[in-house]
Design a protein around this motif. Structure first.
Motif, PDB file in Angstrom:
ATOM      1  N   LYS A  94       2.400   1.715  -3.427  1.00 54.12           N
ATOM      2  CA  LYS A  94       1.347   2.142  -4.355  1.00 54.12           C
ATOM      3  C   LYS A  94       0.975   3.602  -4.122  1.00 54.12           C
ATOM      4  CE  LYS A  94      -3.247   0.900  -5.963  1.00 54.12           C
ATOM      5  NZ  LYS A  94      -4.476   1.399  -5.415  1.00 54.12           N
ATOM      6  N   ASN A  95       0.782   3.986  -2.865  1.00 53.11           N
ATOM      7  CA  ASN A  95       0.418   5.371  -2.539  1.00 53.11           C
ATOM      8  C   ASN A  95       1.506   6.344  -2.959  1.00 53.11           C
ATOM      9  OD1 ASN A  95      -2.049   4.658  -1.451  1.00 53.11           O
ATOM     10  ND2 ASN A  95      -1.300   4.595   0.645  1.00 53.11           N
ATOM     11  N   ASN A  96       2.762   5.987  -2.731  1.00 54.64           N
ATOM     12  CA  ASN A  96       3.858   6.864  -3.134  1.00 54.64           C
ATOM     13  C   ASN A  96       3.911   7.020  -4.645  1.00 54.64           C
ATOM     14  OD1 ASN A  96       4.714   7.451  -0.543  1.00 54.64           O
ATOM     15  ND2 ASN A  96       6.161   5.753  -0.491  1.00 54.64           N
ATOM     16  N   LEU A  97       3.694   5.943  -5.371  1.00 56.90           N
ATOM     17  CA  LEU A  97       3.689   6.014  -6.821  1.00 56.90           C
ATOM     18  C   LEU A  97       2.519   6.858  -7.328  1.00 56.90           C
ATOM     19  CD1 LEU A  97       4.688   2.371  -7.780  1.00 56.90           C
ATOM     20  CD2 LEU A  97       6.051   4.451  -8.058  1.00 56.90           C
ATOM     21  N   GLU A  98       1.343   6.681  -6.743  1.00 54.26           N
ATOM     22  CA  GLU A  98       0.176   7.462  -7.155  1.00 54.26           C
ATOM     23  C   GLU A  98       0.399   8.952  -6.883  1.00 54.26           C
ATOM     24  OE1 GLU A  98      -3.123   5.665  -5.094  1.00 54.26           O
ATOM     25  OE2 GLU A  98      -3.266   4.033  -6.553  1.00 54.26           O
ATOM     26  N   ARG A  99       0.960   9.285  -5.748  1.00 58.34           N
ATOM     27  CA  ARG A  99       1.239  10.694  -5.426  1.00 58.34           C
ATOM     28  C   ARG A  99       2.249  11.280  -6.408  1.00 58.34           C
ATOM     29  NH1 ARG A  99       1.269   9.939   0.891  1.00 58.34           N
ATOM     30  NH2 ARG A  99       2.939   8.575   0.277  1.00 58.34           N
ATOM     31  N   THR A 100       3.181  10.462  -6.830  1.00 58.42           N
ATOM     32  CA  THR A 100       4.208  10.923  -7.755  1.00 58.42           C
ATOM     33  C   THR A 100       3.621  11.278  -9.111  1.00 58.42           C
ATOM     34  OG1 THR A 100       5.881   9.587  -6.660  1.00 58.42           O
ATOM     35  CG2 THR A 100       6.360  10.257  -8.904  1.00 58.42           C
ATOM     36  N   PHE A 101       2.663  10.495  -9.558  1.00 58.68           N
ATOM     37  CA  PHE A 101       2.148  10.661 -10.922  1.00 58.68           C
ATOM     38  C   PHE A 101       0.808  11.371 -10.982  1.00 58.68           C
ATOM     39  CE2 PHE A 101       5.144   7.086 -11.121  1.00 58.68           C
ATOM     40  CZ  PHE A 101       6.047   7.638 -12.004  1.00 58.68           C
ATOM     41  N   ASN A 102       0.304  11.869  -9.880  1.00 55.01           N
ATOM     42  CA  ASN A 102      -0.961  12.633  -9.875  1.00 55.01           C
ATOM     43  C   ASN A 102      -0.708  14.088  -9.594  1.00 55.01           C
ATOM     44  OD1 ASN A 102      -2.643  10.511 -10.495  1.00 55.01           O
ATOM     45  ND2 ASN A 102      -2.859   9.898  -8.365  1.00 55.01           N
TER      46      ASN A 102
ATOM     47  N   LYS B 156       0.829  -1.208   0.000  1.00 57.00           N
ATOM     48  CA  LYS B 156       0.000   0.000   0.000  1.00 57.00           C
ATOM     49  C   LYS B 156       0.864   1.259   0.000  1.00 57.00           C
ATOM     50  CE  LYS B 156      -3.838  -1.829   2.668  1.00 57.00           C
ATOM     51  NZ  LYS B 156      -4.528  -1.731   3.971  1.00 57.00           N
ATOM     52  N   SER B 157       1.924   1.249   0.800  1.00 59.18           N
ATOM     53  CA  SER B 157       2.810   2.412   0.872  1.00 59.18           C
ATOM     54  C   SER B 157       3.481   2.667  -0.470  1.00 59.18           C
ATOM     55  CB  SER B 157       3.866   2.201   1.954  1.00 59.18           C
ATOM     56  OG  SER B 157       4.734   3.305   2.011  1.00 59.18           O
TER      57      SER B 157
END
Length: 132
Positions: free
Chosen positions: A124-132, A121-122
């Motif tokens: 995934k969340n870091n990747l999503e924050r990076t690309f959003n 989850k961590s």
């Protein structure tokens, strides 16, 4: 809003320090702006600067998240000849961690999530924050 961060460690022998951190991080520097200074992007927007100079007493530790702390510890013992460091855990803490020093006395360490679903989850969340 904070959107990036850097932290810096100083090494008294820059060439040795650069090689040591390249081995630690398994990569070459991402940015070399001038002599005696390099930067590694650890994760998007998170930079570690290695600078020639007098190490700061009592700094850190800078702990890096890894998926397997034991295998990373063994790799560093073999490749960088660091002393075997203790891996700690406490029932109320969701990670296990260990601290070691570079040859210049900078305090570093690793941590590993105990719950691998939380680790995923961590990431995934870091990747999503990076690309959003």
């Amino acid at each position: 809003m904070i959107f990036e961060m850097t932290t810096q460690v100083r090494v008294s022998n820059f060439d040795e320090g650069r090689k040591w951190y390249e081995t630690l991080l398994n990569k070459k520097p991402d940015f070399i702006p001038h002599e005696g200074f390099v930067e590694f992007e650890l994760i998007p927007g998170c930079w570690l600067q290695i600078a020639e100079g007098k190490p700061t007493e009592g700094n850190g530790p800078l702990r890096l998240g890894v998926s397997n702390i034991e295998s990373e510890r063994e790799r560093l013992i073999k490749e960088l000849k660091i002393d075997k460091f203790e891996i700690n855990s406490r029932p109320e803490v969701p990670v296990k961690w260990g601290t070691f020093k570079d040859p210049w006395g900078n305090h570093l360490g690793f941590f590993e999530y105990l719950d691998k679903d939380e680790e995923k989850k961590s990431i995934k969340n870091n990747l999503e924050r990076t690309f959003n």
